[in-house]
Design a protein around this motif. Sequence first.
Motif, PDB file in Angstrom:
ATOM      1  N   ASP A  58       0.887  -1.163   0.000  1.00 43.57           N
ATOM      2  CA  ASP A  58       0.000   0.000   0.000  1.00 43.57           C
ATOM      3  C   ASP A  58       0.927   1.214   0.000  1.00 43.57           C
ATOM      4  O   ASP A  58       1.609   1.484   0.996  1.00 43.57           O
ATOM      5  N   TYR A 110       3.391  -1.339   4.020  1.00 39.50           N
ATOM      6  CA  TYR A 110       3.209   0.037   3.534  1.00 39.50           C
ATOM      7  C   TYR A 110       4.518   0.572   2.966  1.00 39.50           C
ATOM      8  O   TYR A 110       5.587   0.339   3.539  1.00 39.50           O
ATOM      9  N   LYS A 130      -2.089   4.194  -2.966  1.00 38.86           N
ATOM     10  CA  LYS A 130      -3.408   4.243  -2.331  1.00 38.86           C
ATOM     11  C   LYS A 130      -3.715   5.666  -1.875  1.00 38.86           C
ATOM     12  O   LYS A 130      -4.871   6.072  -1.805  1.00 38.86           O
ATOM     13  N   CYS A 131      -2.656   6.418  -1.530  1.00 36.75           N
ATOM     14  CA  CYS A 131      -2.846   7.754  -0.972  1.00 36.75           C
ATOM     15  C   CYS A 131      -1.694   8.664  -1.419  1.00 36.75           C
ATOM     16  O   CYS A 131      -0.546   8.211  -1.521  1.00 36.75           O
ATOM     17  N   SER A 164      -6.255   7.202  -6.394  1.00 41.09           N
ATOM     18  CA  SER A 164      -5.676   7.469  -5.071  1.00 41.09           C
ATOM     19  C   SER A 164      -6.567   8.383  -4.246  1.00 41.09           C
ATOM     20  O   SER A 164      -7.272   9.241  -4.788  1.00 41.09           O
TER      21      SER A 164
END
Length: 412
Positions: A58, A110, A130-131, A164
């Motif tokens: 992630d 992560y 993801k972000c 995202s």
Amino acid sequence: MAGNSDPLSPRAKLAVTAGKAVAAASRAAGRGSGSVIGGRVALKLDPDLLARLAQNLDVILVSATNGKTTTTRLIAEALRAAGPVVSNALGANMPAGITSALAGSSDARYGVIEVDEKYLAGVARDTAPKCIALLNLSRDQLDRAAETRMLAENWREGLAGSKSVVVANCDDPLVVWAASSSPNVIWVAAGQMWKDDAWSCPSCGGVMQRPGDDWYCGECGFRRPTPSWALSGDHVLDPHGSAWPIHLQLPGRANKANAASSAAVAAVFGVPPQVALERMYQVQAVAGRYDVVQFQGRDLRLLLAKNPAGWLETFSLIDPPPAPVILSVNARSADGTDTSWLWDVDYTRLTGHPICVVGDRRLDLAVRLEVADQHFQVYENLDQAVAACPPGRIEVIANYTAFQDLRRRVGN
């Protein structure tokens, strides 16, 4: 998406092994961490290696002109509450350095990655994050970086239709313009002390109106979005209106803002604000920044500031007069060779401080301080400047390569 059991291809494994070997050789030769040269070799052998390494993670990307290294570290600490983290903690933030960082861990869940502003769109394409956290955009390295409006446009195009979650600072109009092309944005009111790169509307070029903490364009209606997270004094306000105390060992308002953005990112992955903020307290220094070191019988606090926005924030956290201040400026390729940005900095904020000036471009800085009517002395090197200061604490502010020079000299 590939599962964790999927091994890297033989070619990818060879690339990782070769990159690590080259990095180790570079370290042994005393040429730094070796992460950049190792990553370059690995990407030459397998141009798709970054995407392959990211597919089981992630990924969280962090980009900004100022604060990305610190924020990356804060997010990494917060997310360790939810699982193992790999991160480019030393700030090698272009594709080669990022590839090296991800190649260094096989069990992480992560990947918290700092990305240079110019490379954000490409790294996002390769890593399917993801972000993405966007903190600020301001003038920096005038001979290398594009004009800020062009960088914002590059981000905007790169994020258009992105899957995202984008966590973005709603107080910076350039960041809002860039993030607004993305369908899933969490707005954070993180503040903006430096406003001189955001007086014209990035959407239409009109003059930006800035009543209080708000902003809007009177011509096209582009305006500050309503935040769901906010920095409020020493607290982070979450989307439910709860206030969570910020306890950091890092100084200054800017780092509280970084913590607010980091808490919003951590929440995307299910880490509650209280847990995230408690973990951020562990961070004492970031790649030498904010460290206090003993040197020649004095306590030197090492502060990195690379551009006008960074210098403005740094001036706000130094000890009050008559604390001595040493300023060091270089203009090597990693700094940007154009020093005209020195004229954008308000040095009257140093009035009352004895100022010592060192660094490759000490004479450029001396001229600027003379015009600002500041009292200063120019010295050949750090040793002479420190010797001229009384015993006690000295604030040392330096731009990028000057900061690295200082760390080597004081053994940090």
